[in-house]
Motif scaffolding. Sequence first.
Motif, PDB file in Angstrom:
ATOM      1  N   GLY A  16       0.800  -1.210   0.000  1.00 49.69           N
ATOM      2  CA  GLY A  16       0.000   0.000   0.000  1.00 49.69           C
ATOM      3  C   GLY A  16       0.837   1.266   0.000  1.00 49.69           C
ATOM      4  O   GLY A  16       2.074   1.223  -0.087  1.00 49.69           O
ATOM      5  N   SER A  17       0.140   2.395   0.123  1.00 49.32           N
ATOM      6  CA  SER A  17       0.797   3.704   0.062  1.00 49.32           C
ATOM      7  C   SER A  17       0.320   4.602   1.193  1.00 49.32           C
ATOM      8  O   SER A  17      -0.802   4.451   1.688  1.00 49.32           O
ATOM      9  CB  SER A  17       0.486   4.387  -1.277  1.00 49.32           C
ATOM     10  N   LEU A  18       1.184   5.518   1.575  1.00 48.68           N
ATOM     11  CA  LEU A  18       0.841   6.568   2.528  1.00 48.68           C
ATOM     12  C   LEU A  18       1.579   7.830   2.121  1.00 48.68           C
ATOM     13  O   LEU A  18       2.645   7.756   1.497  1.00 48.68           O
ATOM     14  CB  LEU A  18       1.278   6.198   3.947  1.00 48.68           C
ATOM     15  N   ARG A  19       1.027   8.980   2.497  1.00 48.26           N
ATOM     16  CA  ARG A  19       1.739  10.237   2.317  1.00 48.26           C
ATOM     17  C   ARG A  19       1.855  10.928   3.665  1.00 48.26           C
ATOM     18  O   ARG A  19       0.845  11.250   4.297  1.00 48.26           O
ATOM     19  CB  ARG A  19       1.025  11.154   1.321  1.00 48.26           C
ATOM     20  N   LEU A  20       3.072  11.146   4.070  1.00 46.12           N
ATOM     21  CA  LEU A  20       3.333  11.863   5.309  1.00 46.12           C
ATOM     22  C   LEU A  20       3.502  13.348   5.021  1.00 46.12           C
ATOM     23  O   LEU A  20       4.023  13.725   3.967  1.00 46.12           O
ATOM     24  CB  LEU A  20       4.597  11.329   5.988  1.00 46.12           C
ATOM     25  N   SER A  21       3.078  14.156   5.974  1.00 44.99           N
ATOM     26  CA  SER A  21       3.233  15.605   5.865  1.00 44.99           C
ATOM     27  C   SER A  21       3.994  16.126   7.078  1.00 44.99           C
ATOM     28  O   SER A  21       3.859  15.590   8.179  1.00 44.99           O
ATOM     29  CB  SER A  21       1.866  16.293   5.804  1.00 44.99           C
ATOM     30  N   ARG A  66      10.829   3.813  -4.321  1.00 39.94           N
ATOM     31  CA  ARG A  66       9.512   3.625  -3.691  1.00 39.94           C
ATOM     32  C   ARG A  66       9.023   4.888  -2.983  1.00 39.94           C
ATOM     33  O   ARG A  66       7.826   5.138  -2.926  1.00 39.94           O
ATOM     34  CB  ARG A  66       9.576   2.479  -2.669  1.00 39.94           C
ATOM     35  N   PHE A  67       9.923   5.655  -2.417  1.00 41.13           N
ATOM     36  CA  PHE A  67       9.561   6.864  -1.665  1.00 41.13           C
ATOM     37  C   PHE A  67       9.965   8.099  -2.465  1.00 41.13           C
ATOM     38  O   PHE A  67      10.944   8.081  -3.206  1.00 41.13           O
ATOM     39  CB  PHE A  67      10.273   6.898  -0.322  1.00 41.13           C
ATOM     40  N   GLU A  81       6.025  10.801   0.084  1.00 36.72           N
ATOM     41  CA  GLU A  81       5.119   9.882  -0.573  1.00 36.72           C
ATOM     42  C   GLU A  81       5.752   8.497  -0.511  1.00 36.72           C
ATOM     43  O   GLU A  81       6.869   8.308  -0.996  1.00 36.72           O
ATOM     44  CB  GLU A  81       4.896  10.301  -2.021  1.00 36.72           C
ATOM     45  N   MET A  82       5.041   7.554   0.087  1.00 34.77           N
ATOM     46  CA  MET A  82       5.594   6.213   0.275  1.00 34.77           C
ATOM     47  C   MET A  82       4.727   5.211  -0.474  1.00 34.77           C
ATOM     48  O   MET A  82       3.519   5.107  -0.204  1.00 34.77           O
ATOM     49  CB  MET A  82       5.645   5.861   1.764  1.00 34.77           C
ATOM     50  N   ASN A  83       5.318   4.491  -1.392  1.00 31.67           N
ATOM     51  CA  ASN A  83       4.617   3.490  -2.199  1.00 31.67           C
ATOM     52  C   ASN A  83       5.254   2.114  -2.005  1.00 31.67           C
ATOM     53  O   ASN A  83       6.388   2.010  -1.542  1.00 31.67           O
ATOM     54  CB  ASN A  83       4.660   3.888  -3.674  1.00 31.67           C
TER      55      ASN A  83
END
Length: 114
Positions: A16-21, A66-67, A81-83
Amino acid sequence: QVQLVESGGGLVQAGGSLRLSCAASRSIFSFYVMDWHRQAPGKQRELVETSTIGGVTKYGDSVKGRFNISRDGAKNTLYLEMNSLKPEDTAVYYCRASSDSVYWGQGTQVTVSS
């Protein structure tokens, strides 16, 4: 005093993916370097990705491809952005900003389940 506030962490399945801020309390262009670090349980904190004011980006070998790190000057925010997330990406992720001093955020937990 500069404040950095991370958000966007959570629980995600492998692949999966996540986006950190990382929201800064002042202009991110005042920092010549901003980067993301992470610390897994029982391990030392490690550098994940770096973004310099000159636009240079450096990636750790474990996340290359990936990131992706980016900055939004209008929002004074740094992103990660982490994929294709893997269980070994599980860690607390920290934002760091460097200018005349070095500033750290409080961290956000990312958990990747297999």
